[in-house]
Design an enzyme around this catalytic site. Structure first.
Site, short mmCIF file in Angstrom:
data_model
loop_
_atom_site.label_atom_id
_atom_site.label_comp_id
_atom_site.label_asym_id
_atom_site.label_seq_id
_atom_site.Cartn_x
_atom_site.Cartn_y
_atom_site.Cartn_z
N ARG A 490 -21.30 -120.85 5.37
CA ARG A 490 -21.09 -120.56 6.78
C ARG A 490 -22.07 -119.50 7.26
NH1 ARG A 490 -15.39 -118.01 5.42
NH2 ARG A 490 -15.90 -115.81 5.13
N ASP A 491 -21.90 -119.07 8.48
CA ASP A 491 -22.82 -118.11 9.09
C ASP A 491 -22.48 -116.68 8.65
OD1 ASP A 491 -20.39 -117.99 10.36
OD2 ASP A 491 -21.18 -118.13 12.40
N GLU A 492 -22.60 -116.44 7.35
CA GLU A 492 -22.28 -115.12 6.79
C GLU A 492 -23.20 -114.83 5.61
OE1 GLU A 492 -18.30 -112.56 5.56
OE2 GLU A 492 -18.12 -114.55 6.48
N ASP A 499 -16.29 -108.37 -2.94
CA ASP A 499 -16.48 -109.63 -3.65
C ASP A 499 -17.38 -109.43 -4.87
OD1 ASP A 499 -16.23 -109.84 -0.69
OD2 ASP A 499 -16.02 -111.98 -1.07
N TRP A 551 -14.10 -101.59 -1.52
CA TRP A 551 -15.35 -102.35 -1.49
C TRP A 551 -16.48 -101.50 -2.09
CZ3 TRP A 551 -11.43 -104.85 -0.14
CH2 TRP A 551 -11.49 -106.18 0.27
N GLU A 772 -11.86 -119.34 -0.82
CA GLU A 772 -11.64 -118.00 -0.26
C GLU A 772 -10.16 -117.72 -0.06
OE1 GLU A 772 -13.28 -115.48 3.61
OE2 GLU A 772 -13.32 -117.67 3.64
#
Length: 931
Positions: A490-492, A499, A551, A772
Site C-alpha cells: 500500500r501507500d506506506e 515492526d 517503537w 497485519e
C-alpha cells in the site's frame, strides 16, 4: 598382543582448518570505508571437543599476496585466544588509505595441535575515505531545476516522476594493459549504471534508502571486464525514489596502470542527457514505459547524440556524507511462474503466482506499435475473480507498457515495486488479446528484496507450524528493501521501528541479515536528535518525534539481537553511546508518579483493547534497559551455567535490580497498575498482564510472580478459550513468556489454533504471508495481508520449539530440548559466520534422541527437560545412569544434572557433533510421565 593393539588406542592427532575469512562481513571486499575493519574467520575440524581457548592467533598482513605466499609479511598482530577473541579481531595495522589493498591470513597455534593451522590468503580494499578523493560532481538533467531537499516527507501526495532520464559520456582508453578499474557510483533517486552497453552489477532500486541529507551510500564495482581499448561509453538511467529533489547521478571511474598512474573519468558538465522511455514512475503508483522512445545504442560508444542535451551541476547539502554501502543490494532473487490463469471478464486475464511477493512482473509480448499492456497488482480477489485493490489505498500499483511493434518484446519495470499475489492484465485496445492483435507470450513474477543469503532451517512434526514458519519467512523477506518495512503493497512501506524490532529474530534466524541490521542501526543513529530523541520511522517520514518508546526500543533490541548472532561488530560502541543517550532522554520524561506517559500506539492492533498506554511505555523503558544490559555481557565465566532458560531467573533479576532506573520503574509499575488481591494489572488484558511479568517487575518476589502467572494462564484457558488477544507488542512476548515460565503446552495450544484469532486462521483463509490484523479484512483501510510483525512467532519456533539460541557475544550457543504439546520431533539449523549450529530432537514414550552441532569458536550449553530420571547416553556411551555419572567425557565444558529442580539435565560441551539418548531410569515409566 599389547604392542599390536596399542596404536589402535592412541588418540588421533587433532586437525584444524581456518576458512571463510571475511572483513566487515564481506569476502574479499572492495570499497570499504571503515578505517578499522573487523576481520573474522571460522574453524573446521573433524576432531570433536577441541578447546581453542588458550591458543595463539597471529594475523599476517602484506601489500601483495606473493609476500605472504613466500612466508614473509610486512606487519602482523597477535593475541592469545579466549571465547571473545578466537574468531575475530579488529585491524590494528598502519593507517589505511583510500584505494589501498591489504592481503591477510590467519595463523593459529595451540598446545593440542601438532602444527599451526594457516588459512588461505584473503584481501580487502578500501574505497574513497576522504571527501577530497571525490573528483566527480553531482549531475542532473538541465530541464530538472528542482533544488535538493532530502527524504520526501509526503510520498503519498507526490506525483509520479516525469523527468526520468538517460545520461551518457564517452571516453577513450589507450591500448595499454591496466592493473585495475574501479567504478564508485551512486545516484538520487534510483539509478542503474552501464558501461559499453552492459549494466554494472545486479542491483536494482539503488541506492539504499537513508537519511539522504546526512548520508548517501555508494557502491564500488570492479569493472575491468567492462572496458575496451579505444572509445568507451558510461551511462545511467534515473528514476524517482524516496529522494526529493532533482534526479542526480554521481560516478567516478578510476583506471590504474602498472606504473601507478591513474586515469579518472567523472561525472562532469560534459555529460549529456535525454528523456528516457520511462515516461513516469512512482514507488506507489507504478511505471509507464514507452518502448517507442528507446534508443537501443544509447549506452554504447558512437551512439547518435541527436536530442541529447548538456547536464547541469547540482550542489548538495554540506551535511551530506558519501558512505560505502553497508548492506547487500536489492536484487531480483527469484522468478515465479503463475500457478493459474483465469479470464474473469472479457479483455482481462488474472495470473495467480500462488504466493504473496514483493517485486514486479516480466512479460514477453507481441503486437503493433502503440498498443498498451496494463499490469495491475493486488493481494486479493473479488468474488468475481478480478483483483481487489482496495487495501492498497492510494497506491495504484499499475505498470503500463507501450509496444514499439518490433516482434517479441520483453519488459519489466526498473524503478517501482509492488506487493502482490495476483496480476490482472488488460490491454488498450481492450479486445487486443481476444482478437489476437496482441499476444502475451509469458508473464513471470520477479521476487525483489534485499539479497541477503537465506541461512536458517526449521521443521517439526506439526504441519501447521511448518506452514506458519514459511509464511513468516516470506513476510520478512518481502518486507526488506534496504530497510525493514511494515508492508510492501500500500501507500506506506515505511521503516516503522516497532515492526522492525518485533520481527528482528525472524530475520536473523532465517537470513544472514547482519549487514542489513548494521545499516539500519546506522540509519537510527543518523536520526538520533541532539536531545536524544528518536522518531517512530527510520528514515523519518511517517509517525512522530519523539516516537513511541515501544517503537524506539528498536535501537537497543536490534543491537542486542545483532550481537547475539555476530558476537561483535565495528559500530557497537557508538551505538551503546547512542542508546544510553536515548534512554536518558526518556528518563527525563518520567512523571512524578515514576511512570513514562509518552505513548502513541499502545499494543497496536490488539484484539482486546484497554491496555494502559502508560503501562506499555513504562515497560518499553524497562525493556530498553534490559536489552542494553544484556548486550554488554561477555563470554567470561561461560564454563559455568547462567540461569536456566525455563523458570525464575534469579541471576538476571538481581543484576538488573542494580540498575536504579530499571528498579524504580519496576516499583512504579507494581504500585500504580498491579492489583495483588486479584493478581492482575490495570486493563486486565493479556498484554497488560504479560509484559510486566516478562520484564520481571516482581523482582525477587517469586511467589507473587507465580500467582500473577497462574492467573494469566487460567484466564487464557477459560476467558479466551486458549486463544491470544494481543497486538504487535503483546504477541512478540506472549509465547516466549509462557514457555519461559513453564507454560509451554499452553503456548503450543495458542500457536496451533486455526480459529480466530490465530496464525492458523490466517492460513485457513488463504494467507501465504502473515497479515497485519488477526481479522480477515478485504476492504479499504489498514489491512495489509503482508506484514512481518506477527511473524515474530518464528523466533519462538527456533528458540523454544526446536531449541537453538545463538549467544555469540557470550561465546555460547544455547540448546533447549523441551518437547511441548503433541510434538514428536523438531529440528533447526542456522549458518552463522562461525559455522553451522544445528539441533534435532525426536521423542517416544521411552526414548528421547537429541542431535546437535556446535561450531568451533563457541561452547554449547544444552538443557534437556524430561519428567522422569533417565539414563543418559552420548552415542553408545553411558554418561549418567540416572543416579550419578558413570563417565565424564573430555568434551564436557561443564555439567549439571538434576531431577527435581529445573532444568533436569544441563550439559556444557566443547565444539563438535553429538547425539544424546535418554531412556527411563524406572522400568515401565514414560519420560513424559509426571511423578
Amino acid at each position: 598382543m599389547g604392542s599390536e593393539i596399542a596404536p589402535l588406542m592412541r588418540k588421533p592427532k587433532p586437525e584444524l582448518r581456518i576458512v571463510d575469512l571475511q572483513v566487515d562481513g564481506w569476502r574479499n571486499p572492495i570499497g570499504l570505508d571503515n578505517p578499522k575493519p573487523m576481520l573474522t574467520w571460522r574453524y573446521e575440524s573433524a576432531t570433536r571437543g577441541l578447546d581453542l581457548t588458550d591458543g595463539r592467533c597471529v594475523i599476517e598482513y602484506a601489500e601483495d599476496a606473493h609476500t605472504l605466499e613466500r612466508g614473509s609479511r610486512q606487519f602482523r598482530q597477535y593475541f592469545d585466544t579466549d571465547l571473545d577473541t578466537m574468531r575475530e579481531a579488529f585491524y590494528e595495522g598502519p593507517k589505511l588509505g583510500s584505494r589501498q589493498r591489504v592481503y591477510w591470513r590467519v595463523r593459529f597455534s595451540h598446545p593440542d595441535l601438532p602444527a599451526p593451522a594457516v588459512s588461505e590468503i584473503a584481501f580487502f580494499e578500501m574505497g574513497l575515505l576522504k571527501a577530497s578523493d571525490w573528483k566527480a560532481k553531482w549531475i542532473a538533467p538541465s530541464a530538472d531545476t528542482r533544488e535538493p531537499v532530502g527524504v520526501c516527507k509526503d510520498p503519498v501526495k507526490r506525483p509520479p516522476e516525469t523527468l526520468g532520464s538517460l545520461m551518457r559520456y564517452e571516453f577513450t582508453l589507450p591500448d595499454t594493459p591496466f592493473q585495475k578499474a574501479r567504478l564508485y557510483v551512486t545516484g538520487l533517486g534510483y539509478y542503474e549504471a552501464y558501461l559499453n552497453g552492459r549494466k554494472v552489477g545486479n542491483a536494482v532500486l539503488e541506492p539504499s534508502f537513508t537519511r539522504f541529507d546526512k548520508r548517501v551510500e555508494y557502491r564500488t564495482y570492479d569493472v575491468a571486464d567492462y572496458l575496451q581499448p579505444g572509445v568507451n561509453c558510461i551511462g545511467a538511467i534515473l528514476g524517482q525514489s524516496w529522494w526529493e529533489g532533482p534526479l542526480c547521478f554521481l560516478a567516478q571511474l578510476e583506471i590504474t596502470y602498472p606504473d601507478g598512474e591513474r586515469l579518472t573519468i567523472t561525472t562532469n558538465p560534459d555529460w549529456r542527457w535525454k528523456p528516457s522511455p520511462i515516461r513516469s514512475n512512482s514507488i506507489y503508483k507504478g511505471e509507464v514505459y514507452d518502448a517507442r522512445m528507446e534508443q537501443l545504442d544509447w549506452n554504447h560508444p558512437h551512439a547518435s547524440l541527436e536530442g541529447w542535451e548538456p547536464v547541469r551541476i547540482v550542489a548538495m547539502p554540506e551535511t551530506m556524507q558519501l558512505s560505502a554501502a553497508f548492506i547487500e543490494p536489492i536484487e531480483v532473487v527469484a522468478t515465479l511462474q503463475p500457478v493459474s490463469i483465469t479470464t474473469p471478464k472479457p479483455g482481462a486475464r488474472v495470473f495467480d503466482l500462488g504466493q504473496n511477493i514483493s517485486g514486479w512482473c516480466r512479460i514477453q509480448v507481441r503486437g503493433q506499435a502503440g498498443m498498451k499492456v496494463i499490469l495491475r497488482h493486488a493481494e486479493l480477489l473479488y468474488p468475481d475473480g478480478t483483483i481487489n485493490p482496495e487495501n492498497l489505498r492510494s497506491a495504484e500499483a499499475t505498470d503500463l507498457y507501450i509496444l514499439k511493434g518490433e516482434g517479441l518484446e520483453t519488459y519489466e519495470p526498473r524503478f517501482t515495486y509492488h506487493g502482490f499475489r495476483y496480476v490482472q492484465v488488460e490491454t488498450d485496445p481492450p479486445d487486443a488479446m481476444e482478437n489476437g492483435a496482441l499476444q502475451l507470450e509469458t508473464l513471470e513474477g520477479r521476487l525483489v528484496h534485499t539479497a541477503f543469503e537465506q541461512r536458517g532451517h526449521f521443521a517439526c512434526s506439526n504441519p501447521l507450524l511448518n506452514r506458519i514458519h514459511e509464511a513468516s519467512v516470506w513476510g520478512f523477506r518481502t518486507n526488506f528493501h534496504s530497510i525493514p518495512t511494515d508492508c510492501p503493497q500500500r501507500d506506506e512501506r515505511q521503516g516503522w521501528m516497532g515492526d522492525a524490532h518485533i520481527a528482528s529474530l525472524t530475520g536473523l534466524y532465517n537470513f544472514a541479515a547482519e549487514r542489513a541490521y548494521r545499516k539500519f542501526l546506522r540509519d537510527i543513529a543518523d536520526e538520533l536528535g541532539e536531545d536524544g530523541s528518536l522518531p517512530d520511522t527510520v528514515p523519518h517520514v511517517w509517525g512522530s518525534r519523539p516516537g513511541d518508546p515501544m517503537w524506539t526500543a528498536a535501537y537497543p533490541v536490534i543491537q542486542h539481537a545483532l550481537l547475539r548472532f555476530v558476537g561483535d561488530y565495528p559500530e557497537k560502541n557508538k551505538h551503546h553511546r547512542g542508546i544510553d543517550k536515548h534512554i536518558e532522554f526518556l528518563a527525563n520524561l518520567i512523571g512524578e508518579d515514576g511512570l513514562l506517559h509518552l505513548c502513541h500506539y499502545g499494543d497496536w492492533v490488539a484484539v482486546e483493547e484497554g491496555t494502559p498506554k502508560s503501562l506499555v511505555a513504562s515497560c518499553a523503558l524497562m525493556l530498553m534497559i534490559q536489552e542494553r544490559y544484556m548486550s554488554r555481557r561477555k563470554a567470561e565465566n561461560q564454563r559455568r551455567f547462567d540461569s536456566p532458560p525455563i523458570g525464575f531467573n534469579w541471576g538476571l533479576r538481581m543484576r538488573l535490580g542494580e540498575q536504579p532506573l530499571w528498579r524504580n520503574m519496576a516499583k512504579s509499575i507494581r504500585t500504580h497498575f498491579y492489583h495483588p488481591d486479584e493478581g492482575y494489572f490495570d486493563g486486565n488484558t493479556q498484554t497488560a498482564n504479560l509484559l510486566p511479568i516478562y520484564l520481571g517487575v516482581f523482582r525477587e518476589n517469586q511467589e507473587e510472580e507465580q500467582r500473577a502467572l497462574a492467573a494469566l494462564a487460567e484466564s487464557i484457558k477459560t476467558r479466551y478459550n486458549e486463544h491470544l488477544a494481543t497486538g504487535f507488542v503483546g504477541t512478540r512476548y506472549l509465547l516466549d513468556m509462557l514457555t519461559l515460565n513453564g507454560y509451554g503446552d499452553l503456548a503450543y495450544k495458542i500457536a496451533t489454533q486455526t480459529t480466530y484469532p490465530s496464525w492458523g486462521y490466517m492460513l485457513e483463509n488463504g494467507a501465504t504471508t502473515i497479515w497485519e490484523l488477526w481479522k480477515y479484512e478485504t476492504g479499504p483501510g489498514m489491512n495489509s495481508h503482508n506484514h512481518p510483525a506477527f511473524g515474530c512467532i518464528d523466533g519462538w519456533l527456533y528458540q523454544f520449539v526446536a531449541g537453538i539460541e545463538p549467544r555469540l557475544h557470550e561465546g555460547l550457543i544455547r540448546y533447549l530440548v523441551n518437547p511441548i504439546g503433541d510434538l514428536q520431533w523438531a529440528e533447526a539449523s542456522v549458518r552463522l559466520r562461525i559455522g553451522e549450529a544445528s539441533i534435532r530432537w525426536e521423542r517416544s514414550d521411552d526414548r528421547l534422541v537429541c542431535q546437535l552441532k556446535i561450531p568451533y569458536g563457541v561452547q554449547g550449553n544444552i538443557f534437556i527437560y524430561v519428567k522422569q530420571p533417565a539414563r543418559l547416553y552420548e552415542g553408545s556411551h553411558l554418561i549418567h545412569d540416572g543416579e550419578h555419572f558413570v563417565e565424564e567425557p573430555d568434551w564436557f565444558a561443564h555439567t549439571t544434572v538434576h531431577w527435581r529442580d529445573f532444568p533436569p539435565i544441563a550439559l556444557g560441551m566443547l565444539p563438535g557433533e553429538y547425539e544424546f539418548v535418554l531412556t527411563p531410569f524406572y522400568r515401565g515409566k514414560s519420560l513424559w510421565e509426571s511423578g
